[in-house]
Write an enzyme that holds these catalytic residues in place. Structure first.
Site, PDB file in Angstrom:
ATOM      1  N   TRP A 295     -15.945 -19.836  22.756  1.00 33.24           N
ATOM      2  CA  TRP A 295     -15.525 -18.758  23.660  1.00 33.24           C
ATOM      3  C   TRP A 295     -15.369 -19.224  25.103  1.00 33.24           C
ATOM      4  CZ3 TRP A 295     -19.084 -14.089  21.805  1.00 33.24           C
ATOM      5  CH2 TRP A 295     -18.763 -13.808  20.469  1.00 33.24           C
TER       6      TRP A 295
ATOM      7  N   HIS B 186     -16.898 -31.925  24.537  1.00 35.22           N
ATOM      8  CA  HIS B 186     -15.623 -31.220  24.680  1.00 35.22           C
ATOM      9  C   HIS B 186     -14.831 -31.836  25.831  1.00 35.22           C
ATOM     10  CE1 HIS B 186     -12.661 -28.121  25.444  1.00 35.22           C
ATOM     11  NE2 HIS B 186     -12.885 -27.701  24.215  1.00 35.22           N
TER      12      HIS B 186
ATOM     13  N   SER C 281      -4.954 -25.022  20.189  1.00 42.21           N
ATOM     14  CA  SER C 281      -3.957 -23.977  19.924  1.00 42.21           C
ATOM     15  C   SER C 281      -3.873 -23.566  18.456  1.00 42.21           C
ATOM     16  CB  SER C 281      -2.578 -24.404  20.452  1.00 42.21           C
ATOM     17  OG  SER C 281      -2.627 -24.572  21.857  1.00 42.21           O
TER      18      SER C 281
ATOM     19  N   GLY D  30     -10.362 -22.027  20.355  1.00 41.31           N
ATOM     20  CA  GLY D  30     -10.652 -21.493  21.679  1.00 41.31           C
ATOM     21  C   GLY D  30     -10.068 -20.097  21.834  1.00 41.31           C
TER      22      GLY D  30
END
Ligand code: PGA
Length: 250
Positions: free
Chosen positions: A10, A95, A213, A234
């Site tokens: 998130w 990340h 994506s 995401g």
């Protein structure tokens, strides 16, 4: 043989109310049993509330980062034991936003991965190349060295608590998803690296998520690739319909 694993990152989004509503909607849709492993990784401040909203559903709680130390004078940080105390079962490390915006190198990512494992958290380790590196033909070398550097001193036994996530930086939040073939090529290379480092059994058992994506409309084809075992999502994890839509393809 590898169970599909879909995790929602998130990032730094949502209000507390929105976070608990989202968690409750995902929990209601997944219920207590599913053939796909599902996790959500809210901002630290909402972990407790989201843990409550997930109830007894099969959705696991994760964090987006941790400090490698157990406790002490580390202003603004959070430790593995604290994450466990808040009900987290997993943590994302490495990340690209942490690497690029907060200067995290493989060595630090490695300390965080080892700390996560030490304190009983499943670790999702992210790797990925920039567009420039891809265009220079360096993708495999870059992701290979990120994986080996970030997993230094981790034993084959500990690898049962590690998931890799291949996230090409040029595909994150851009709407430019890697083609299933591009992603599969890198995933297959990553599995070869795991074989060299940890042996065939570990390599075959380790899940490798794709991230960048991922949406309900492209998840099916990505997840159909032999070496793509899940997704780290995401933007599309912030809406219950799109997140559960992706899970539905797992
Ligand atoms: P995205 O992000 O799905 O919004 O591209 C993926 C990630 O950063 O994990």
């Amino acid at each position: 043989m590898r169970k599909t694993f879909i995790a929602g990152n998130w990032k730094m989004n949502l209000s507390k109310q929105q976070a608990t509503d989202l968690a409750a909607a995902i929990a209601a849709s997944i219920g207590t049993g599913t053939n796909v492993d599902v996790a959500v990784c809210p901002p630290f401040g909402y972990l407790d509330a989201v843990r409550g909203a997930l109830g007894d559903s099969a959705v696991r709680l994760g964090a987006q980062n941790l400090n490698a130390n157990e406790s002490g004078a580390f202003t603004g940080e959070i430790s593995g034991p604290m994450l466990r105390d808040l009900g987290c079962e997993l943590v994302i490390v490495g990340h690209s936003e942490r690497r690029e915006l907060f200067g995290e190198c493989d060595q630090l990512v490695n300390l965080k991965a080892k700390a996560g494992l030490k304190y009983g958290l499943h670790v999702i380790l992210c790797v990925g190349e920039t567009l420039e590196q891809r265009e220079a033909g360096e993708t495999n070398r870059i992701v290979g060295s990120q994986v080996l550097g970030s997993l230094a001193d981790i034993s084959p036994e500990q690898m049962s608590n590690v998931t890799l996530a291949y996230e090409p930086i040029w595909a994150i939040g851009t709407g430019k998803v890697a083609t299933p073939q591009q992603a599969e090529e890198v995933h297959s290379h990553l599995r070869d690296i795991l074989t060299q480092q940890f042996g065939d059994e570990v390599a075959q058992q380790t899940r490798i998520q794709y991230g960048g994506s991922v949406k309900p409309g492209n998840a099916e084809e990505l997840l159909a690739q032999p070496n793509i075992d899940g997704a780290l999502v995401g933007g599309a994890s912030l809406e219950p319909e799109s997140f559960t839509g992706i899970i539905g393809h797992g």
